[in-house]
Design a protein around this motif. Structure first.
Motif, PDB file in Angstrom:
ATOM      1  N   LEU A 149      -3.283   3.134  -8.626  1.00  0.00           N
ATOM      2  CA  LEU A 149      -3.583   2.355  -7.514  1.00  0.00           C
ATOM      3  C   LEU A 149      -2.349   2.161  -6.370  1.00  0.00           C
ATOM      4  CD1 LEU A 149      -5.232  -0.354  -9.600  1.00  0.00           C
ATOM      5  CD2 LEU A 149      -6.425   1.622  -8.253  1.00  0.00           C
ATOM      6  N   ALA A 150      -1.248   2.389  -6.798  1.00  0.00           N
ATOM      7  CA  ALA A 150      -0.221   2.301  -5.517  1.00  0.00           C
ATOM      8  C   ALA A 150      -0.567   3.352  -4.699  1.00  0.00           C
ATOM      9  CB  ALA A 150       1.256   2.582  -6.255  1.00  0.00           C
ATOM     10  N   ALA A 151      -0.945   4.763  -5.226  1.00  0.00           N
ATOM     11  CA  ALA A 151      -0.914   5.941  -4.500  1.00  0.00           C
ATOM     12  C   ALA A 151      -2.252   5.864  -3.860  1.00  0.00           C
ATOM     13  CB  ALA A 151      -1.012   7.277  -5.297  1.00  0.00           C
ATOM     14  N   GLY A 188       2.075   0.101  -3.616  1.00  0.00           N
ATOM     15  CA  GLY A 188       1.740   1.421  -2.683  1.00  0.00           C
ATOM     16  C   GLY A 188       1.743   0.973  -1.199  1.00  0.00           C
ATOM     17  N   ILE A 189       0.874   0.047  -0.825  1.00  0.00           N
ATOM     18  CA  ILE A 189       0.851  -0.324   0.595  1.00  0.00           C
ATOM     19  C   ILE A 189       2.223  -0.414   1.341  1.00  0.00           C
ATOM     20  CG2 ILE A 189       0.072  -2.117   2.293  1.00  0.00           C
ATOM     21  CD1 ILE A 189      -2.307  -2.357   0.492  1.00  0.00           C
ATOM     22  N   ALA A 190       2.991  -0.989   0.520  1.00  0.00           N
ATOM     23  CA  ALA A 190       4.516  -1.643   1.348  1.00  0.00           C
ATOM     24  C   ALA A 190       5.092  -0.013   1.131  1.00  0.00           C
ATOM     25  CB  ALA A 190       5.336  -2.621   0.260  1.00  0.00           C
ATOM     26  N   THR A 191       5.499   0.474   0.151  1.00  0.00           N
ATOM     27  CA  THR A 191       6.412   1.691   0.214  1.00  0.00           C
ATOM     28  C   THR A 191       5.791   2.707   1.047  1.00  0.00           C
ATOM     29  OG1 THR A 191       5.396   2.264  -2.137  1.00  0.00           O
ATOM     30  CG2 THR A 191       7.513   0.997  -2.202  1.00  0.00           C
ATOM     31  N   LEU A 192       4.733   3.148   0.658  1.00  0.00           N
ATOM     32  CA  LEU A 192       3.949   4.251   1.302  1.00  0.00           C
ATOM     33  C   LEU A 192       3.559   4.082   2.872  1.00  0.00           C
ATOM     34  CD1 LEU A 192       1.753   5.779  -1.432  1.00  0.00           C
ATOM     35  CD2 LEU A 192       3.997   6.387  -0.761  1.00  0.00           C
TER      36      LEU A 192
END
Length: 515
Positions: free
Chosen positions: A284-286, A415-419
């Motif tokens: 889900l992060a991806a 995922g939204i933050a890092t990617l």
């Protein structure tokens, strides 16, 4: 470990059970719709209530903060006082608070109502999954039921803009909140008739300090992650993340010392539980990082309205729902963990197709790629959730469900933050250092902030210069989307390898046998 219960000693679900599932699916669908509908209402809401920038930010974010923060405490409370009881309490609170939100006259009232909606929503999510575990004791039927649950939850995110757009065309901004009232009324009427009462609720009180530590840890972690995504590396987000980590460590140590812990850490020693949580977190992060850029591509590069985006995504979303529902059929013959592994590979193929989408005329390829991605995501969400819930003893199903949902919330946020940060760096790097001919330096500097800012500035320039700036910004953004989705593909491929290796070691464990 959960004792193995022979299949023949477990009563299969009957027609009443499937009707009960329909009742449980409605609030699940509503919760996911509610997340996406508010964004469409923001222009009307802002014009009428005139919130400050900070108030508007809290209006959009506080709902998700509260859901994430209260999932684990509510899961534990449901296990103790009975999931049906807590579900009905939460449904009543959600319905009443929806009315307050719909008729809010000040930003503060709306923010408070959204916070209470989040807390009420946190009671609904683990209770619905926990009750599904109570009703469907045969593994194959439970997998199908959780597939329906996952299909409703994922499908609602795309249906939300369509439903919201239709409502806002005819009614005022508060009408999007009133959709929850009849759904919760139906749940309050049908719930006591169709849903089972508590079956052997856990003994022991809920430790108040554990609740405080859990809520503080999750809320500060989610806030820190979102702040990093919005503002980059800064002191406040870092302090928030540090505080969340410290509270999390203290929470874990306290659970180990309690006779009746709020979250039984022994669950994490179960292979299916821990691996499935890991897959849900990182998959889900991806997905969160990829979807952030895909949604902007559709609106800012292709030029679609939010409602048009929702309509175009109906087909991929329908595919996701179908794949979530059909995955249990494959899991009848193959270990669900292996099905997840192959589904992850399909998702990787879809992500790689997204990396080939051009900045011009890319809509057809993107829709095909998203359809492939969603073919893979359906089994991941339905069978991954089933592995988490099914590997826990029945009396801990609420806590296991809460852990699954918390893992998903943290995965999406991180995922939204890092990617998102990675994509921003790539976007700025892909823009030309020197402004193209006819484009002022100030306009190019503004375009480096975001694509939306670049388009707004380009509209103020002479026609030729504006076209040049928009083309450069859209090309750079498309490259950044490709970079982010390529990383998402790498994360997903790693999860596929892990799943196929881990679940190839032995057949389904007794903890996942028909309970």
């Amino acid at each position: 470990m959960t004792p193995h219960v022979p299949e023949e000693s477990v009563a299969p679900a009957n027609r009443r059970s499937w009707v009960a599932l329909a009742v449980l699916a409605l609030p699940t669908l509503l919760l996911s719709i509610d997340v996406s509908m508010l964004y469409l209402a923001l222009p009307q809401l802002t014009a009428e209530l005139r919130p400050s920038a900070t108030e508007l930010l809290w209006t959009t974010d506080v709902y998700g903060f509260m859901i994430a923060a209260f999932l684990i405490p509510m899961g534990a409370i449901g296990d103790r006082i009975g999931r049906r009881r807590l579900l009905l309490i939460g449904a009543a609170a959600f319905g009443l608070t929806s009315v307050v939100a719909a008729y809010a006259t000040t930003p503060a009232t709306l923010i408070l109502a959204r916070a209470l909606l989040g807390i009420a929503g946190a009671t609904l999510m683990p209770c619905t999954l926990g009750l599904i575990s109570d009703i469907f004791r045969v593994q194959r039927q439970r997998q199908v039921a959780i597939g329906v649950w996952a299909a409703c939850f994922s499908g609602g995110v795309t249906v939300g803009p369509v439903v919201g757009g239709l409502m806002l065309d005819r009614f005022w901004w508060g009408s999007v909140f009133l959709l929850g009232v009849p759904v919760m009324a139906l749940l309050l009427i049908a719930g006591p008739i169709l849903l089972p009462a508590a079956s052997g609720p856990r003994s022991g009180r809920v430790d108040a300090l554990s609740v405080v530590l859990s809520v503080t840890a999750i809320m500060t972690l989610v806030y820190g992650i979102k702040a990093l995504a919005a503002h980059g590396v800064a002191l406040v987000p870092l302090i928030s993340l540090l505080a969340g980590a410290v509270c999390g460590v203290v929470f874990v140590r306290r659970q180990r010392a309690l006779e009746s812990p709020m979250l039984d850490l022994s669950l994490f020693t179960r292979r299916e539980f821990s691996v499935a949580l890991t897959v849900l977190l990182f998959a889900l992060a991806a997905m969160g990082g990829a979807n952030l850029f895909i949604a902007q591509y559709l609106q800012l590069v292709v030029g679609l309205s939010p409602l048009a985006v929702g309509l175009w995504l109906l087909v991929p979303s329908a595919v996701l729902m179908v794949s979530a529902l059909t995955a249990p059929l494959l899991a009848h013959r193959i270990h669900p963990g292996r099905v997840i592994g192959f589904a992850l590979i399909v998702t990787v193929v879809g992500y790689l197709m997204v990396t080939r989408v051009p900045s011009r005329d890319g809509l057809p390829l993107l829709l095909v790629a998203l359809t492939v991605v969603h073919v893979g995501l359906g089994p991941i969400m339905s069978l991954g959730t089933d592995l988490v819930v099914g590997s826990a003893p029945p009396e801990k199903a609420g806590a296991a469900s809460a852990a699954s949902e918390t893992s998903s919330e943290l995965g999406l946020s991180s995922g939204i933050a890092t990617l998102g940060t990675l994509g921003t760096v790539v976007y700025r790097d892909q823009l030309p250092e020197a402004p193209p001919a006819g484009v002022p330096v100030e306009a190019m500097t503004g375009a480096r902030e975001t694509l939306a800012a670049g388009i707004e500035l380009a509209e103020q320039l002479p026609e030729q210069a504006g076209v040049i700036l928009i083309a450069a910004a859209r090309d750079a953004f498309t490259d950044s989307m490709a970079a982010v989705v390529l990383v998402s593909a790498g994360i997903t491929a790693s999860l596929a390898v892990m799943s196929l290796i881990v679940f190839a070691r032995r057949p389904v464990s007794s903890s996942l046998a028909k309970r």
